[in-house]
Scaffold this active site. Structure first.
Site, short mmCIF file in Angstrom:
data_model
loop_
_atom_site.label_atom_id
_atom_site.label_comp_id
_atom_site.label_asym_id
_atom_site.label_seq_id
_atom_site.Cartn_x
_atom_site.Cartn_y
_atom_site.Cartn_z
N THR A 189 0.81 -1.23 0.00
CA THR A 189 0.00 0.00 0.00
C THR A 189 0.84 1.27 0.00
OG1 THR A 189 -0.17 0.02 2.42
CG2 THR A 189 -1.92 -1.13 1.22
N GLY A 195 4.63 5.14 -3.18
CA GLY A 195 5.90 5.46 -3.83
C GLY A 195 6.25 6.93 -3.74
N ASP A 242 -0.21 -5.12 3.66
CA ASP A 242 1.01 -4.54 4.22
C ASP A 242 0.89 -3.02 4.17
OD1 ASP A 242 4.01 -4.85 4.95
OD2 ASP A 242 3.99 -3.34 3.37
N TYR A 247 3.42 5.53 5.43
CA TYR A 247 2.73 5.64 4.15
C TYR A 247 1.57 6.65 4.20
CZ TYR A 247 5.17 1.17 3.31
OH TYR A 247 6.10 0.18 3.19
N LYS A 254 3.98 -0.78 10.40
CA LYS A 254 5.40 -0.61 10.78
C LYS A 254 5.64 0.65 11.61
CE LYS A 254 6.37 -2.51 6.18
NZ LYS A 254 5.39 -1.84 5.29
N HIS A 293 10.42 -0.49 10.97
CA HIS A 293 10.52 -0.23 9.53
C HIS A 293 11.97 -0.20 9.04
CE1 HIS A 293 7.94 1.89 6.22
NE2 HIS A 293 8.90 1.20 5.68
N SER A 311 12.22 -4.92 9.63
CA SER A 311 12.33 -4.68 8.20
C SER A 311 13.65 -3.95 7.94
CB SER A 311 11.15 -3.82 7.73
OG SER A 311 11.26 -3.55 6.35
N ARG A 354 -5.05 -5.71 -12.10
CA ARG A 354 -3.72 -6.16 -11.67
C ARG A 354 -3.76 -6.74 -10.26
NH1 ARG A 354 -0.54 -0.76 -13.52
NH2 ARG A 354 -0.33 -1.23 -15.75
N ILE A 355 -4.59 -6.14 -9.39
CA ILE A 355 -4.75 -6.67 -8.03
C ILE A 355 -5.23 -8.12 -8.13
CG2 ILE A 355 -6.21 -6.48 -5.96
CD1 ILE A 355 -6.13 -3.38 -6.42
N ASN A 368 -2.46 -10.46 -9.67
CA ASN A 368 -1.28 -10.72 -8.83
C ASN A 368 -1.53 -11.78 -7.75
OD1 ASN A 368 0.06 -8.80 -10.35
ND2 ASN A 368 -0.10 -7.18 -8.81
N1 LIG Z 1 9.66 -2.23 4.32
C1 LIG Z 1 10.02 -1.32 3.45
O1 LIG Z 1 10.94 -0.53 3.69
C2 LIG Z 1 9.31 -1.25 2.12
C3 LIG Z 1 9.92 -0.55 1.06
C4 LIG Z 1 9.25 -0.53 -0.17
C5 LIG Z 1 8.04 -1.19 -0.32
N2 LIG Z 1 7.46 -1.85 0.75
C6 LIG Z 1 6.15 -2.55 0.61
O2 LIG Z 1 6.19 -3.35 -0.56
C7 LIG Z 1 5.13 -2.97 -1.43
C8 LIG Z 1 5.50 -3.20 -2.88
O3 LIG Z 1 6.64 -2.49 -3.27
P1 LIG Z 1 6.60 -1.30 -4.31
O4 LIG Z 1 5.32 -0.57 -4.14
O5 LIG Z 1 7.87 -0.56 -4.14
O6 LIG Z 1 6.71 -1.97 -5.76
P2 LIG Z 1 6.07 -3.18 -6.61
O7 LIG Z 1 4.92 -3.79 -5.90
O8 LIG Z 1 7.19 -4.06 -7.01
O9 LIG Z 1 5.57 -2.43 -7.92
C9 LIG Z 1 4.44 -1.61 -7.91
C10 LIG Z 1 4.21 -1.07 -9.32
O10 LIG Z 1 3.91 -2.15 -10.21
C11 LIG Z 1 2.71 -1.88 -10.91
N3 LIG Z 1 2.04 -3.19 -11.09
C12 LIG Z 1 1.58 -3.99 -10.10
N4 LIG Z 1 1.10 -5.14 -10.60
C13 LIG Z 1 1.25 -5.07 -11.96
C14 LIG Z 1 0.94 -5.93 -13.02
N5 LIG Z 1 0.38 -7.14 -12.79
N6 LIG Z 1 1.21 -5.53 -14.30
C15 LIG Z 1 1.79 -4.33 -14.52
N7 LIG Z 1 2.12 -3.46 -13.55
C16 LIG Z 1 1.85 -3.82 -12.26
C17 LIG Z 1 1.93 -0.92 -10.03
O11 LIG Z 1 1.07 -0.13 -10.82
P3 LIG Z 1 -0.45 0.32 -10.40
O12 LIG Z 1 -0.50 0.55 -8.93
O13 LIG Z 1 -0.62 1.56 -11.20
O14 LIG Z 1 -1.34 -0.80 -10.85
C18 LIG Z 1 3.06 -0.10 -9.44
O15 LIG Z 1 3.47 0.92 -10.31
C19 LIG Z 1 4.88 -1.51 -1.06
O16 LIG Z 1 3.64 -1.04 -1.54
C20 LIG Z 1 4.99 -1.58 0.44
O17 LIG Z 1 3.78 -2.12 0.99
C21 LIG Z 1 8.10 -1.89 1.97
#
Ligand SMILES: NC(=O)c1ccc[n+]([C@@H]2O[C@H](COP(=O)([O-])OP(=O)(O)OC[C@H]3O[C@@H](n4cnc5c(N)ncnc54)[C@H](OP(=O)(O)O)[C@@H]3O)[C@@H](O)[C@H]2O)c1
Ligand SMILES: *[C@@H]1O[C@H](CO)[C@@H](O)[C@H](O)[C@H]1NC(C)=O
Ligand SMILES: *[C@@H]1O[C@H](CO)[C@@H](O)[C@H](O)[C@H]1NC(C)=O
Length: 330
Positions: A39, A42, A72, A77, A105, A138, A176, A284-285, A288
């Site tokens: 969630t 970015g 998550d 956020y 977190k 975090h 994390s 996409r949700i 996935n």
């Molecule tokens: N603990 C930490 O420090 C930390 C750091 C970073 C992230 N996180 C957690 O991890 C989660 C995921 O990481 P993230 O948000 O960096 O990146 P990610 O999930 O790897 O990528 C998200 C991106 O991919 C796109 N997308 C998702 N499914 C898709 C599909 N099937 N086809 C095409 N495009 C797709 C989304 O677009 P749309 O939304 O436009 O569909 C979005 O732009 C975060 O949301 C957060 O909860 C934690």
């Protein structure tokens, strides 16, 4: 006997509600669903991306309908309120609070031992929940809201997390962005082992040594940024391949009538990781989470393994000068 029959009946009703996601056992005996909806919206050049209207609340509702049982989120956020509204709207009927697994977190500005429980209470207020299933530190890096570093030892922060669990505010606790030495230090201090480590895991950063360390310690790994650099619109110019149109990946996806993102997520689950794909897009949700009705072959997995280049998309280099900076320094 009666209970058994009743339970089977109950479970059968539930499987009609989207995809059924398998679970893994945490070291504290609780079950964690093997995929979570991310969630974090970015960052762009202006800093944090702000939510548009109730888009996160809508995404979480779509996710629960599609079969996700794990969300998550994080205080940082700034959308815990939307996650909470979606969760509260979905529970109470057939779906119960205990059917969902909510992770949030502790932010870097509340690392003092006695700041942890109040910070979690604030998250719970925003979520409008009595407890979270998992509370994570975090980052091991402390930093006050005025951006000066807080040098509180994360061992003390961990003691605060243990207190939060003791009070029933978090059913499980973890960390994390900690490295192996930092986790070892918690254990060497005679404290309980974190149930979960959440770190970046994707094709370019598979972290096999860290995964085997966690396996040995019985720590479940949640993998953030699971898509890494596969989408050209998100990839930095120096990010190694593959992209989503890589012929070898397209070929594997076609073989199973799946998409490349689905193949990537399934691979991460196969190597024991709980991936956290983020999307605000309904299709996409749904896509996935729909990764449990096919299996990759060893040959597929061997190919996917070759993309591991130790490339990190979120190095947080701005915290390199903090003594608890967890990653390799460039
Ligand atoms: N603990 C930490 O420090 C930390 C750091 C970073 C992230 N996180 C957690 O991890 C989660 C995921 O990481 P993230 O948000 O960096 O990146 P990610 O999930 O790897 O990528 C998200 C991106 O991919 C796109 N997308 C998702 N499914 C898709 C599909 N099937 N086809 C095409 N495009 C797709 C989304 O677009 P749309 O939304 O436009 O569909 C979005 O732009 C975060 O949301 C957060 O909860 C934690
Ligand atoms: C995103 O931006 C916020 C606000 O500027 C900052 O505090 C945070 O560290 C950034 N996160 C990443 C991963 O760059
Ligand atoms: C930043 O905040 C911390 C904690 O409130 C305080 O101790 C410190 O003096 C502040 N530093 C500056 C430069 O304002």
């Amino acid at each position: 006997m009666f209970t058994l029959v009743f339970c089977t009946f109950f479970i059968t009703i539930h499987t009609g509600y989207g995809v059924t996601v398998p679970t893994l056992k945490l070291l504290d005996g609780r079950d964690i669903p093997t995929i979570a909806l991310g969630t974090w919206l970015g960052n762009n050049t202006q800093g944090r991306v702000e939510p548009v209207g109730t888009e996160v609340e809508q995404a979480v509702k779509w996710a629960i309908d599609a079969g996700y049982r794990h969300i998550d989120t994080a205080f940082a956020y700034k959308i815990e309120d939307q996650v909470g509204r979606a969760v509260n709207a979905k529970i109470g009927g057939e779906l119960k609070r205990e059917d969902l697994f909510i992770t949030t977190k502790l932010w870097n500005d509340a690392h003092a031992l006695d700041a942890v429980v109040p910070a979690l209470r604030e998250s719970l207020r925003r979520l409008n929940l009595d407890y979270v299933d998992l509370y994570l530190i975090h980052w091991p890096v402390g930093q006050f809201s005025n951006l000066t570093y807080d040098y509180t030892d994360y061992v003390d922060t961990w003691k605060g997390m243990i207190e939060a669990k003791k009070q029933g505010l978090a059913k499980s606790i973890g960390v994390s962005n900690f490295n192996r030495q930092q986790i070892d230090r918690l254990i060497e201090n005679g404290l309980e082992t974190p149930a979960v480590l959440q770190v970046e895991i994707n094709l370019n950063l598979q972290q096999p040594e860290l995964l085997s360390y966690c396996k040995e310690k019985n720590i479940i790994v949640m993998g953030y940024t699971p898509f890494g650099s596969i989408f050209p619109s998100k990839a930095k110019s120096d990010a190694p391949p593959p992209r989503v149109d890589e012929p070898a990946l397209v070929e594997i996806a076609r073989k199973y009538e799946k998409t490349v993102p689905q193949v990537v997520l399934r691979y991460l689950v196969d190597i024991g990781v709980v991936p956290i794909p983020k999307s605000l897009t309904k299709s996409r949700i749904e896509q996935n989470v729909d990764i449990f009705d096919f299996s990759l072959t060893q040959q597929d997995r061997d190919l996917l393994k070759t993309y591991d280049k130790g490339y990190r998309t979120i190095p947080q280099l701005k915290w390199q000068s903090h003594p608890c900076y967890p990653f390799e320094k460039n």
